[in-house]
Design a protein around this motif. Structure first.
Motif, PDB file in Angstrom:
ATOM      1  N   LEU A  46      88.564  66.498  35.797  1.00 51.47           N
ATOM      2  CA  LEU A  46      87.961  67.364  37.084  1.00 51.47           C
ATOM      3  C   LEU A  46      87.791  67.365  38.346  1.00 51.47           C
ATOM      4  O   LEU A  46      89.122  66.437  38.999  1.00 51.47           O
ATOM      5  N   VAL A  47      87.601  68.032  38.831  1.00 49.22           N
ATOM      6  CA  VAL A  47      86.981  68.521  40.066  1.00 49.22           C
ATOM      7  C   VAL A  47      85.984  67.844  40.470  1.00 49.22           C
ATOM      8  O   VAL A  47      84.964  68.422  40.929  1.00 49.22           O
ATOM      9  N   GLY A  48      86.582  66.319  41.343  1.00 50.30           N
ATOM     10  CA  GLY A  48      85.889  65.959  41.806  1.00 50.30           C
ATOM     11  C   GLY A  48      85.206  65.336  43.437  1.00 50.30           C
ATOM     12  O   GLY A  48      86.194  66.235  44.385  1.00 50.30           O
ATOM     13  N   ASP A  88      82.047  67.748  39.458  1.00 51.50           N
ATOM     14  CA  ASP A  88      81.159  66.990  40.427  1.00 51.50           C
ATOM     15  C   ASP A  88      79.937  67.788  40.584  1.00 51.50           C
ATOM     16  O   ASP A  88      80.404  68.727  41.895  1.00 51.50           O
ATOM     17  N   MET A  89      78.608  67.121  41.084  1.00 51.11           N
ATOM     18  CA  MET A  89      78.445  67.687  41.934  1.00 51.11           C
ATOM     19  C   MET A  89      77.958  66.447  43.149  1.00 51.11           C
ATOM     20  O   MET A  89      77.493  65.494  43.159  1.00 51.11           O
ATOM     21  N   PRO A  90      77.859  67.946  44.336  1.00 54.23           N
ATOM     22  CA  PRO A  90      78.141  66.919  45.443  1.00 54.23           C
ATOM     23  C   PRO A  90      76.580  66.177  46.138  1.00 54.23           C
ATOM     24  O   PRO A  90      75.292  66.452  44.823  1.00 54.23           O
ATOM     25  N   PHE A  91      76.480  65.139  46.579  1.00 55.68           N
ATOM     26  CA  PHE A  91      75.596  64.023  47.649  1.00 55.68           C
ATOM     27  C   PHE A  91      74.025  65.556  47.930  1.00 55.68           C
ATOM     28  O   PHE A  91      74.648  66.202  48.653  1.00 55.68           O
ATOM     29  N   GLY A  92      72.889  65.330  47.532  1.00 56.63           N
ATOM     30  CA  GLY A  92      72.416  65.877  47.922  1.00 56.63           C
ATOM     31  C   GLY A  92      72.297  67.817  46.891  1.00 56.63           C
ATOM     32  O   GLY A  92      71.144  68.092  47.763  1.00 56.63           O
ATOM     33  N   SER A  93      73.214  68.060  46.451  1.00 55.38           N
ATOM     34  CA  SER A  93      72.971  69.116  46.162  1.00 55.38           C
ATOM     35  C   SER A  93      71.859  68.978  44.184  1.00 55.38           C
ATOM     36  O   SER A  93      71.391  70.509  43.694  1.00 55.38           O
ATOM     37  N   ALA A 114      83.908  76.512  35.703  1.00 56.61           N
ATOM     38  CA  ALA A 114      83.729  74.592  35.484  1.00 56.61           C
ATOM     39  C   ALA A 114      82.988  75.145  34.030  1.00 56.61           C
ATOM     40  O   ALA A 114      81.719  75.870  33.676  1.00 56.61           O
ATOM     41  N   SER A 115      83.142  74.484  32.979  1.00 57.44           N
ATOM     42  CA  SER A 115      82.689  74.338  32.072  1.00 57.44           C
ATOM     43  C   SER A 115      81.400  73.553  31.068  1.00 57.44           C
ATOM     44  O   SER A 115      80.478  73.320  30.533  1.00 57.44           O
ATOM     45  N   ALA A 116      81.538  72.671  32.296  1.00 56.37           N
ATOM     46  CA  ALA A 116      80.000  71.706  32.600  1.00 56.37           C
ATOM     47  C   ALA A 116      80.282  70.580  34.031  1.00 56.37           C
ATOM     48  O   ALA A 116      81.056  71.727  35.168  1.00 56.37           O
ATOM     49  N   VAL A 117      79.307  69.863  34.335  1.00 59.32           N
ATOM     50  CA  VAL A 117      78.840  69.740  35.982  1.00 59.32           C
ATOM     51  C   VAL A 117      79.154  68.326  35.314  1.00 59.32           C
ATOM     52  O   VAL A 117      79.074  67.582  34.523  1.00 59.32           O
ATOM     53  N   LYS A 118      79.816  68.057  36.775  1.00 57.76           N
ATOM     54  CA  LYS A 118      79.593  65.957  36.447  1.00 57.76           C
ATOM     55  C   LYS A 118      78.438  65.557  37.318  1.00 57.76           C
ATOM     56  O   LYS A 118      78.803  65.411  38.304  1.00 57.76           O
TER      57      LYS A 118
END
Length: 274
Positions: A46-48, A88-93, A114-118
């Motif tokens: 996870l790229v957190g 990860d999708m950052p805050f506000g995105s 990336a294969s998916a977003v969180k």
């Protein structure tokens, strides 16, 4: 020849199929060297957005930007050969609208590989999750303690105690029904994490939750002892690399000041040798 010996990376459907099986191993990574270290041992890397606190010194994840996530996502992708990468999708995105979420999720995946977003949020984000999944963007959900909402939650408190358990359960059910392929349960009570794991048909990934979850995730700098600003109860320190690094740096400084370094093995003579 078209055949290769490379191991096929898991895809979201593979992760979903692991429900009730061998627990999923998940760690964060923010750089190529760390990605290379964790790749052979993790199912998901996870790229957190925790990169904001761990690497950039921010007080919370709220200051993390799309550009920061893309920068670190590209770096991590260069170090992975086996594990699936989620970003990860950052805050506000993604909170403003489904369309905003799609544009930014598509950008993250296209520019990082990336294969998916969180994304964080329960029932109120279900419509967005469904919108993304229907358009080819796999989503890992995140309920319980959601750090991007820390200001409205009143701090980094345990979630799901007492009557609040019903809310967290409803959130977990909603994201599963919306099409998320897995869900992170952060800092919820053990009994509630167990109940949610039994109640929904997608893998639960615990962080401060329960050993009965379908997987576990930790911030790699926490478990390696590299990030010492605080030590959450749910983090097990598997090493104290921060202390070892500090000792090594101190030894280097002493050697430089005493002229013990560089020594004969580290300088070059007039001959043709190395």
């Amino acid at each position: 020849m078209s055949a290769t010996n490379e191991t096929r990376r898991p895809v979201p459907s593979d992760i979903r199929a692991r429900k009730g099986g061998t627990p999923l191993v998940v760690l964060t990574a923010y750089s190529t060297p760390i990605a290379r270290l964790v790749d052979a041992h993790c199912d998901i890397v996870l790229v957190g957005d925790s990169v904001g606190m761990v690497v950039h010194g921010l007080e919370s994840t709220l200051g993390v930007t799309m550009e920061m996530m893309i920068l670190h996502g590209k770096a991590v992708a260069r170090g992975l050969r086996r594990a699936m990468m989620v970003i990860d999708m950052p805050f506000g995105s993604y909170e403003e609208s489904r369309e905003q979420a799609f544009r930014n999720a598509a950008r993250l995946m296209a520019e990082t590989g990336a294969s998916a977003v969180k994304l964080e949020g329960g029932a109120h984000m279900a419509d967005t999750i469904e919108f993304l999944v229907q358009r080819g963007i796999p989503v890992m959900a995140h309920v319980g303690l959601t750090p991007q909402s820390v200001n409205t939650l009143g701090g980094y408190r345990v979630q799901g105690r007492g009557k609040d358990a019903a809310r967290i359960m409803a959130d977990a059910r909603a994201v599963a029904e919306a099409g998320a392929f897995s869900v992170v349960l952060e800092k919820v009570t053990e009994s509630l994490a167990n109940e949610i794991t039994r109640a929904i048909d997608i893998p639960t990934i615990g962080i401060g939750a329960s050993a009965e979850c379908d997987g576990q995730v930790l911030v790699v700098d926490d478990m390696l002892g590299l990030f010492a600003d605080f030590h959450p109860k749910f983090v097990k320190r598997y090493a104290e690399l921060g202390k070892a690094a500090e000792e090594a740096i101190s030894a280097y400084a002493r050697d430089v000041r005493s002229r013990a370094f560089p020594g004969p093995d580290h300088v070059f003579g007039e001959g043709r040798g190395k």
